[in-house]
Design an enzyme around this catalytic site. Structure first.
Site, PDB file in Angstrom:
ATOM      1  N   ARG A  36       0.814  -1.209   0.000  1.00 19.89           N
ATOM      2  CA  ARG A  36       0.000   0.000   0.000  1.00 19.89           C
ATOM      3  C   ARG A  36       0.853   1.267   0.000  1.00 19.89           C
ATOM      4  NH1 ARG A  36      -4.750  -2.134   4.060  1.00 19.89           N
ATOM      5  NH2 ARG A  36      -6.055  -2.978   2.396  1.00 19.89           N
ATOM      6  N   LYS A 198     -19.177 -15.553   2.207  1.00 23.58           N
ATOM      7  CA  LYS A 198     -20.601 -15.272   2.437  1.00 23.58           C
ATOM      8  C   LYS A 198     -21.308 -14.685   1.226  1.00 23.58           C
ATOM      9  CE  LYS A 198     -20.177 -14.162   7.339  1.00 23.58           C
ATOM     10  NZ  LYS A 198     -20.225 -13.003   8.248  1.00 23.58           N
ATOM     11  N   GLY A 348      -9.476  -8.740  -0.417  1.00 21.59           N
ATOM     12  CA  GLY A 348      -8.260  -9.055   0.339  1.00 21.59           C
ATOM     13  C   GLY A 348      -7.753 -10.461   0.098  1.00 21.59           C
ATOM     14  N   GLY A 371     -13.548  -3.528  -0.002  1.00 26.83           N
ATOM     15  CA  GLY A 371     -14.906  -3.011   0.204  1.00 26.83           C
ATOM     16  C   GLY A 371     -15.267  -1.927  -0.793  1.00 26.83           C
TER      17      GLY A 371
HETATM   18  P1  ADP Z   1     -12.170 -11.758  -0.351  1.00 26.76           P
HETATM   19  O1  ADP Z   1     -11.342 -11.277   0.821  1.00 26.76           O
HETATM   20  O2  ADP Z   1     -11.335 -12.048  -1.549  1.00 26.76           O
HETATM   21  O3  ADP Z   1     -13.321 -10.853  -0.637  1.00 26.76           O
HETATM   22  P2  ADP Z   1     -13.735 -13.502   1.341  1.00 26.76           P
HETATM   23  O4  ADP Z   1     -13.215 -12.800   2.544  1.00 26.76           O
HETATM   24  O5  ADP Z   1     -15.150 -13.347   0.992  1.00 26.76           O
HETATM   25  O6  ADP Z   1     -12.811 -13.162   0.076  1.00 26.76           O
HETATM   26  O7  ADP Z   1     -13.540 -15.076   1.522  1.00 26.76           O
HETATM   27  C1  ADP Z   1     -12.279 -15.644   1.745  1.00 26.76           C
HETATM   28  C2  ADP Z   1     -12.341 -16.718   2.798  1.00 26.76           C
HETATM   29  O8  ADP Z   1     -13.325 -17.679   2.484  1.00 26.76           O
HETATM   30  C3  ADP Z   1     -11.031 -17.447   2.918  1.00 26.76           C
HETATM   31  O9  ADP Z   1     -10.551 -17.309   4.232  1.00 26.76           O
HETATM   32  C4  ADP Z   1     -11.379 -18.888   2.606  1.00 26.76           C
HETATM   33  O10 ADP Z   1     -10.703 -19.814   3.432  1.00 26.76           O
HETATM   34  C5  ADP Z   1     -12.846 -18.945   2.890  1.00 26.76           C
HETATM   35  N1  ADP Z   1     -13.490 -20.009   2.130  1.00 26.76           N
HETATM   36  C6  ADP Z   1     -13.629 -20.087   0.804  1.00 26.76           C
HETATM   37  N2  ADP Z   1     -14.246 -21.214   0.462  1.00 26.76           N
HETATM   38  C7  ADP Z   1     -14.513 -21.881   1.606  1.00 26.76           C
HETATM   39  C8  ADP Z   1     -15.158 -23.120   1.916  1.00 26.76           C
HETATM   40  N3  ADP Z   1     -15.654 -23.914   0.949  1.00 26.76           N
HETATM   41  N4  ADP Z   1     -15.284 -23.457   3.215  1.00 26.76           N
HETATM   42  C9  ADP Z   1     -14.783 -22.655   4.178  1.00 26.76           C
HETATM   43  N5  ADP Z   1     -14.168 -21.485   3.955  1.00 26.76           N
HETATM   44  C10 ADP Z   1     -14.030 -21.112   2.687  1.00 26.76           C
HETATM   45 MG    MG Z   2     -11.692 -11.434   2.956  1.00 24.48          MG
END
Ligand code: ADP
Ligand code: MG
Length: 389
Positions: A36, A198, A348, A371
């Site tokens: 960053r 989620k 992230g 975000g």
């Molecule tokens: P980003 O930060 O890229 O937006 P998220 O924070 O929404 O992504 O999701 C990332 C997290 O989701 C990771 O820590 C990953 O381990 C978890 N994850 C992804 N698929 C699964 C799964 N099938 N079961 C449990 N955790 C999962």
């Molecule tokens: Mg995340």
């Protein structure tokens, strides 16, 4: 949105730059990832080369409106000085007469970093008094903190209205132009890959892409609310209950555009040394959890991605941090890297995955704002961007 090239001559002017130096620190107060800080260098250098007196303001962590040395920006100041090969002065506080005196005695091209703006309780409340205090330091305001642009805080929004001239920094400009470009005039096919934990975090993005994209590929734990809505057994998989209703709606709205996995890699528990099993199908047995998409899904997604004119990716396909469940995310990352079109990764954990696989240089744009990039894609107005018009 006004940009640096819209500013009148900045030579000799005090330019307050909102940067995102919210960097990870280790126990000894060392910056463990300076991405960053490096991302802010083009704007800082642009201003210094034109003789501006640069005053930087950032938050770091969540000190909750109290002075706390644990959240001091000193490590960031040291790191920035090293990267610029030039001294960077750190103010003890954010606003007030002492900081004003430091700002006034800055020579052209010199750099002052204010202490963590979240030491001030007024920052997150967008307090007009704090905004005024910040404005008193500057003739020009530049916002280069894309990662904080979705928040209406004193240093990202309030201050912008109180300074004679304002503009987006180079990083913020690139982020906004790239993301808006994907939505406005993408090379087709436009493929969105949405994964992660989620549905409720990302339903706005899924909905938007179901309108504008040609395909929306779903992965990660967020598949399970979709599968549950379709009547599948999800076993012990991470399955957000509140996600089932929006997933049901997306299934109805999505038609052929919405793609879901056809196979899974299962584990007994969320751990790297757990027992694993391949499932050619979607009904997860009791005592097992789906932790990655399976090879058929990864191959099918990979084919769609490689043929895309534009790709937006947010959210990993599985628990990629655990080696046995990283294959789906790796295959998708490799396909994104191989895609000849414009490719954008935001979020992230998705960015961390791309970096983990050593592919960040093969992606057109790696977004620094998780975000903020999601809110922009959803079509929401970012207060920090709106304030620059
Ligand atoms: P980003 O930060 O890229 O937006 P998220 O924070 O929404 O992504 O999701 C990332 C997290 O989701 C990771 O820590 C990953 O381990 C978890 N994850 C992804 N698929 C699964 C799964 N099938 N079961 C449990 N955790 C999962
Ligand atoms: Mg995340």
């Amino acid at each position: 949105m006004r940009t640096l090239s819209d500013l009148s001559d900045v030579a000799g002017k005090r330019v307050l730059v909102r940067v995102d130096f919210n960097v990870p620190l280790d126990g000894d107060g060392q910056v463990t990832d300076d991405t960053r800080i490096r991302a802010a260098l083009p704007t800082i250098t642009w201003l210094r080369e034109r003789g501006a007196r640069v005053i930087l303001v950032s938050h770091l962590g969540r000190p909750k409106g109290e002075v706390n040395p644990e959240f001091s920006l000193r490590p960031a100041a040291l790191r920035l000085a090293f990267l610029l090969d030039h001294p960077v002065e750190l103010a003890d506080t954010v606003v007030g007469p002492e900081v004003e005196a430091l700002a006034d005695k800055l020579a052209d091209g010199e750099v002052l970093l204010l202490e963590n703006v979240r030491f001030e309780p007024g920052e997150t409340k967008n307090d007009p008094e704090l905004a005024k205090g910040l404005a008193a330091l500057a003739d020009v305001y530049v916002n280069d903190a894309f990662g904080a642009a979705h928040r209406a805080h004193a240093s990202t929004e309030g201050v912008a209205h109180l300074v004679p001239e304002k503009a987006a920094g180079l990083l913020l400009q690139r982020e906004v132009e790239t993301l808006n470009g994907i939505l406005a005039a993408p090379a087709r096919p436009l493929v969105a890959i949405v994964g992660g934990a989620k549905v409720t975090d990302k339903i706005g993005v899924i909905d938007r892409f179901l309108e504008v994209a040609d395909a929306v590929l779903i992965g990660g734990a967020m598949c399970f609310p979709f599968f549950k809505a379709q009547g599948h057994d999800v076993g012990a998989s991470l399955c957000e209950e509140e996600g089932i209703e929006p997933a049901t709606r997306a299934l109805e709205a999505g038609g052929q555009k919405l793609k879901l996995p056809v196979d899974l890699t299962l584990g007994r528990e969320f751990s790297a040394d757990t027992e694993t099993q391949a499932l050619d199908g979607l009904d997860v047995p009791d005592g097992w959890m789906g932790l990655d998409v399976g090879p058929k899904t990864a191959a099918a997604y990979g084919d769609i991605i490689k043929g895309a004119g534009t790709v937006f990716w947010n959210g990993p396909m599985g628990a990629f941090e655990l080696e046995p469940f990283s294959a789906g995310t790796r295959e998708v990352a490799l396909a994104v890297a191989d895609c000849p079109g414009t490719t954008v990764v935001g979020g992230g954990d998705s960015v961390a995955a791309v970096v983990q696989f050593g592919l960040e240089d093969r992606v057109t744009h790696v977004s620094t704002g998780g975000g903020a990039s999601l809110e922009l894609i959803e079509g929401r107005k970012l207060p920090g961007v709106e304030a620059l018009t």
